[in-house]
Design a protein around this motif. Structure first.
Motif, mmCIF file in Angstrom:
data_model
loop_
_atom_site.group_PDB
_atom_site.id
_atom_site.type_symbol
_atom_site.label_atom_id
_atom_site.label_comp_id
_atom_site.label_asym_id
_atom_site.label_seq_id
_atom_site.Cartn_x
_atom_site.Cartn_y
_atom_site.Cartn_z
ATOM 1 N N ASP A 152 10.263 -0.994 -6.731
ATOM 2 C CA ASP A 152 9.410 -1.245 -5.566
ATOM 3 C C ASP A 152 8.733 -2.616 -5.676
ATOM 4 O O ASP A 152 8.662 -3.354 -4.695
ATOM 5 N N ALA A 162 0.837 -1.204 0.000
ATOM 6 C CA ALA A 162 0.000 0.000 0.000
ATOM 7 C C ALA A 162 0.875 1.259 0.000
ATOM 8 O O ALA A 162 0.600 2.221 -0.736
ATOM 9 N N ALA A 163 1.934 1.257 0.796
ATOM 10 C CA ALA A 163 2.839 2.410 0.826
ATOM 11 C C ALA A 163 3.532 2.581 -0.524
ATOM 12 O O ALA A 163 3.696 3.706 -1.014
ATOM 13 N N LYS A 210 2.156 11.661 -10.156
ATOM 14 C CA LYS A 210 1.673 13.049 -10.071
ATOM 15 C C LYS A 210 2.824 14.029 -10.300
ATOM 16 O O LYS A 210 2.671 15.022 -10.990
ATOM 17 N N SER A 242 9.853 7.451 -12.544
ATOM 18 C CA SER A 242 8.639 6.932 -11.915
ATOM 19 C C SER A 242 8.449 5.452 -12.243
ATOM 20 O O SER A 242 8.139 4.643 -11.366
ATOM 21 N N GLN A 300 2.367 1.651 -3.420
ATOM 22 C CA GLN A 300 1.356 2.150 -4.364
ATOM 23 C C GLN A 300 1.169 3.657 -4.186
ATOM 24 O O GLN A 300 1.082 4.395 -5.177
ATOM 25 N N ARG A 301 1.115 4.104 -2.950
ATOM 26 C CA ARG A 301 0.988 5.557 -2.709
ATOM 27 C C ARG A 301 2.199 6.297 -3.267
ATOM 28 O O ARG A 301 2.063 7.374 -3.864
ATOM 29 N N LEU A 302 3.388 5.725 -3.089
ATOM 30 C CA LEU A 302 4.605 6.340 -3.602
ATOM 31 C C LEU A 302 4.569 6.412 -5.128
ATOM 32 O O LEU A 302 4.940 7.433 -5.719
ATOM 33 N N ARG A 303 4.098 5.352 -5.772
ATOM 34 C CA ARG A 303 3.999 5.350 -7.240
ATOM 35 C C ARG A 303 3.002 6.401 -7.729
ATOM 36 O O ARG A 303 3.239 7.080 -8.725
ATOM 37 N N VAL A 304 1.894 6.529 -7.007
ATOM 38 C CA VAL A 304 0.897 7.540 -7.383
ATOM 39 C C VAL A 304 1.502 8.934 -7.257
ATOM 40 O O VAL A 304 1.352 9.780 -8.160
ATOM 41 N N GLU A 305 2.225 9.155 -6.174
ATOM 42 C CA GLU A 305 2.851 10.467 -5.979
ATOM 43 C C GLU A 305 3.918 10.727 -7.043
ATOM 44 O O GLU A 305 4.048 11.856 -7.545
#
Length: 165
Positions: A136, A89-90, A100, A129, A92-97
């Motif tokens: 990751d 989950a962390a 962005k 990215s 995935q959040r890092l990839r989304v950021e």
């Protein structure tokens, strides 16, 4: 009756009495040997029962220790899987950021040099990215494999220790 006949009768009576004493001694000896054999057999059966009982107790101890080790390993697997889910989950959040950030790097401008630099920066951000996402993912796979191998090794070690102790 003649004296030789009396002597033969006395001799036969004497031989019969010796024969009787001999047979009595044999029967006493047989009885003593049978008693000793019965005691030995009884002791052997008792030792066998005690040995079987000890073997059963040892087998139960080993089975209990192995079951405890297996249960402990299952708990560790559950904890590791929960940690992996949190890490996923962390990540995935890092990839989304990172996505962005790559999307925001491009800047609209009328200056063609600035636009070219922006496009290059956008491509670099996208490559970084993507690289971050792949790194990751691979790190997560390796962490899961390491956790599983570590837990299996510890289970093996605990089971072995339960057998030899």
């Amino acid at each position: 009756m003649k004296s030789w006949a009396i002597r033969v009768i006395v001799l036969l009576a004497l031989l019969a009495s010796y024969w009787g004493v001999y047979q009595h001694g044999r029967s006493v000896e047989k009885a003593a040997a049978a008693e000793a054999s019965a005691k030995r057999d009884s002791g052997d059966r008792l030792a066998e029962v005690i040995g079987e009982r000890a073997a059963r107790q040892e087998e139960q101890r080993r089975a209990t220790a192995h079951e405890e080790a297996r249960a402990h390993a299952q708990e560790e697997r559950t904890i590791a899987n929960a940690g992996a889910a949190g890490a996923d989950a962390a990540g995935q959040r890092l990839r989304v950021e990172a996505g962005k950030l790559a999307a925001t790097v491009s800047c609209p401008s009328t200056n063609t040099a600035a636009v070219a630099r922006g496009q290059a920066a956008t491509r670099a951000a996208m490559v970084l990215s993507d690289l971050l996402a792949r790194a990751d993912d691979r790190a997560g796979e390796l962490a899961k494999a390491y956790d599983q191998a570590r837990i299996a090794g510890q289970l093996c070690e605990r089971s072995y220790n339960a057998l030899i102790n």
